[in-house]
Design a protein around this motif. Structure first.
Motif, mmCIF file in Angstrom:
data_model
loop_
_atom_site.group_PDB
_atom_site.id
_atom_site.type_symbol
_atom_site.label_atom_id
_atom_site.label_comp_id
_atom_site.label_asym_id
_atom_site.label_seq_id
_atom_site.Cartn_x
_atom_site.Cartn_y
_atom_site.Cartn_z
ATOM 1 N N LYS A 122 -11.040 -30.033 26.143
ATOM 2 C CA LYS A 122 -11.197 -28.633 26.581
ATOM 3 C C LYS A 122 -12.534 -28.079 26.108
ATOM 4 C CE LYS A 122 -9.511 -23.996 25.578
ATOM 5 N NZ LYS A 122 -8.509 -23.178 24.835
ATOM 6 N N LYS A 123 -12.840 -28.310 24.836
ATOM 7 C CA LYS A 123 -14.100 -27.805 24.276
ATOM 8 C C LYS A 123 -15.294 -28.382 25.023
ATOM 9 C CE LYS A 123 -16.533 -27.321 19.863
ATOM 10 N NZ LYS A 123 -16.477 -27.609 18.401
ATOM 11 N N LYS A 124 -15.258 -29.678 25.303
ATOM 12 C CA LYS A 124 -16.374 -30.315 26.001
ATOM 13 C C LYS A 124 -16.497 -29.835 27.444
ATOM 14 C CE LYS A 124 -16.518 -34.555 23.253
ATOM 15 N NZ LYS A 124 -16.300 -36.022 23.255
ATOM 16 N N SER A 125 -15.362 -29.467 28.049
ATOM 17 C CA SER A 125 -15.391 -29.021 29.449
ATOM 18 C C SER A 125 -16.028 -27.650 29.621
ATOM 19 C CB SER A 125 -13.963 -28.983 30.008
ATOM 20 O OG SER A 125 -13.251 -27.847 29.512
ATOM 21 N N GLY A 126 -15.989 -26.824 28.571
ATOM 22 C CA GLY A 126 -16.508 -25.468 28.665
ATOM 23 C C GLY A 126 -15.575 -24.489 29.349
ATOM 24 N N LEU A 127 -14.381 -24.945 29.730
ATOM 25 C CA LEU A 127 -13.437 -24.079 30.430
ATOM 26 C C LEU A 127 -12.747 -23.141 29.436
ATOM 27 C CD1 LEU A 127 -11.909 -26.806 32.748
ATOM 28 C CD2 LEU A 127 -13.264 -24.848 33.513
ATOM 29 N N THR A 128 -12.580 -21.888 29.839
ATOM 30 C CA THR A 128 -11.953 -20.891 28.966
ATOM 31 C C THR A 128 -10.562 -20.475 29.439
ATOM 32 O OG1 THR A 128 -13.034 -19.089 30.189
ATOM 33 C CG2 THR A 128 -14.192 -19.978 28.256
ATOM 34 N N ASN A 129 -10.146 -20.932 30.593
ATOM 35 C CA ASN A 129 -8.839 -20.544 31.146
ATOM 36 C C ASN A 129 -7.798 -21.650 30.947
ATOM 37 O OD1 ASN A 129 -10.138 -22.246 32.968
ATOM 38 N ND2 ASN A 129 -9.167 -21.319 34.775
ATOM 39 N N VAL A 130 -7.887 -22.335 29.799
ATOM 40 C CA VAL A 130 -7.022 -23.473 29.475
ATOM 41 C C VAL A 130 -6.347 -23.229 28.136
ATOM 42 C CG1 VAL A 130 -7.005 -25.920 28.846
ATOM 43 C CG2 VAL A 130 -8.410 -25.150 30.761
ATOM 44 N N GLU A 131 -5.053 -23.577 28.045
ATOM 45 C CA GLU A 131 -4.348 -23.493 26.770
ATOM 46 C C GLU A 131 -3.378 -24.677 26.671
ATOM 47 O OE1 GLU A 131 -1.480 -20.483 24.172
ATOM 48 O OE2 GLU A 131 -2.491 -19.763 25.979
ATOM 49 N N PHE A 132 -3.464 -25.402 25.564
ATOM 50 C CA PHE A 132 -2.549 -26.511 25.314
ATOM 51 C C PHE A 132 -1.486 -26.082 24.311
ATOM 52 C CE2 PHE A 132 -6.322 -28.721 26.881
ATOM 53 C CZ PHE A 132 -5.738 -29.533 27.849
ATOM 54 N N LEU A 133 -0.225 -26.367 24.636
ATOM 55 C CA LEU A 133 0.920 -25.963 23.843
ATOM 56 C C LEU A 133 1.631 -27.198 23.306
ATOM 57 C CD1 LEU A 133 2.405 -23.450 26.443
ATOM 58 C CD2 LEU A 133 0.893 -22.881 24.525
ATOM 59 N N LYS A 134 2.145 -27.090 22.075
ATOM 60 C CA LYS A 134 2.955 -28.167 21.537
ATOM 61 C C LYS A 134 4.419 -27.863 21.789
ATOM 62 C CE LYS A 134 4.070 -31.013 17.552
ATOM 63 N NZ LYS A 134 3.824 -31.343 16.130
ATOM 64 N N GLY A 135 5.142 -28.851 22.299
ATOM 65 C CA GLY A 135 6.562 -28.664 22.536
ATOM 66 C C GLY A 135 7.125 -29.759 23.410
ATOM 67 N N ASP A 136 8.422 -29.658 23.640
ATOM 68 C CA ASP A 136 9.133 -30.623 24.479
ATOM 69 C C ASP A 136 9.281 -30.073 25.887
ATOM 70 O OD1 ASP A 136 9.504 -32.246 22.253
ATOM 71 O OD2 ASP A 136 11.392 -31.272 21.726
ATOM 72 N N ILE A 137 9.244 -30.952 26.862
ATOM 73 C CA ILE A 137 9.398 -30.498 28.239
ATOM 74 C C ILE A 137 10.830 -30.046 28.520
ATOM 75 C CG2 ILE A 137 7.470 -31.888 29.041
ATOM 76 C CD1 ILE A 137 9.429 -33.892 30.201
ATOM 77 N N GLU A 138 11.764 -30.373 27.624
ATOM 78 C CA GLU A 138 13.143 -29.886 27.750
ATOM 79 C C GLU A 138 13.301 -28.465 27.223
ATOM 80 O OE1 GLU A 138 13.100 -34.339 27.167
ATOM 81 O OE2 GLU A 138 12.259 -32.620 26.075
#
Length: 281
Positions: A122-138
């Motif tokens: 994400k940092k290398k892409s320069g995109l600001t409209n991205v968020e990564f979340l930790k969790g289970d898909i359930e």
């Protein structure tokens, strides 16, 4: 074979894949080839050159999917997208470019190593409209009716509780929202001993639902407009590529999966008049 055991095996293999990508090698290039997602035999050639050229190298190296859900989903500017099992983040970053600065792209993953790699990408892409979340898909850590589109790339098949995944997807989608995932689907029966093998489950194939089961689970959760489009049928030769480096008798196992597994695009829609209650636990 408990769900906890399977989840731990999947987490371990994804962590190994992330570390290989971090070291500059393809995620399938180590001794555990084909033990994460679907292996290079499936994941190669899914993105065109113009897409790959816009992505950080390690996002491409970490790609382990069985399709290109960003092409499937027909994303629009301003939409909010959620990628279930986002790995190194390639589909999230591609989605973020598609929805533009007025949109948002979330990635959800349970593996610390993959999340760290995705954050770097994400940092290398320069995109600001991205968020990564930790969790289970359930148990998706987002509010009801907060997402326009759900994508996923060969991950739902890894879950032991697919009903819960699909109910959660329905819950977080806005009315009229779209479910547009790439996944492995099973056609026909395979020996029970294969289905009980945790290593093969982590390799993505044996955890796959039959196509009719997939459609039924989507309908039960409240989805409409359900469609399953086959994009590739896997052969015994593909099976040898998956299982050969796992310490298993690939020559014995591979013929048993001839034509039994396919890559597919799975589409469905949350009805515009639906309430959030269809996705409650």
């Amino acid at each position: 074979m408990s769900s906890t055991d399977i989840k731990n095996v999947v987490r371990e293999k994804y962590a190994e894949a992330a570390l290989r990508a971090e070291a500059g090698r393809h995620a399938d290039s180590g001794n555990a080839k084909a033990s994460c997602k679907c292996g290079d035999k499936i994941s190669s050639g899914l993105y065109d050159v113009s897409q790959i050229g816009t992505m950080p190298e390690k996002a491409v190296l970490a790609s382990l999917g069985c399709g290109n859900p960003t092409a499937l989903a027909e994303l629009k500017a301003g939409e909010t997208v959620l990628d279930l099992g986002s790995g190194g983040g390639i589909d999230v970053l591609l989605s973020a470019r598609r929805v533009g600065p007025t949109g948002k792209a979330y990635g959800l993953d349970m593996t610390d190593e993959m999340l760290a790699l995705a954050g770097e990408n994400k940092k290398k892409s320069g995109l600001t409209n991205v968020e990564f979340l930790k969790g289970d898909i359930e148990n998706i850590p987002l509010p009801d009716a907060s997402v326009d589109v759900i994508i996923s790339n060969c991950v739902i098949n890894l879950s032991v509780d697919k009903d819960k995944v699909i109910r959660e997807a329905f819950r977080v989608l806005k009315p009229g929202g779209r479910f547009a995932v790439s996944d492995i689907v099973r056609r026909g029966d395979v020996p029970a001993e294969l289905l009980a093998n945790m290593v093969l489950w982590a390799g993505c194939a044996v955890g796959a639902l039959k196509d009719a089961e997939y459609s039924a689970k989507l309908a039960s959760a409240g989805f409409t407009g359900i469609g399953i489009e086959t994009t590739k049928v896997y052969t015994a030769e593909d099976g040898r590529a998956w299982f050969g480096d796992l310490g298993l008798d690939a020559d014995t196992i591979a013929p048993q999966i001839e034509g039994k597994f396919v890559s597919a695009f799975i589409r469905a829609v949350k009805p515009a008049a639906a309430s959030c209650c269809g996705g409650l636990h």
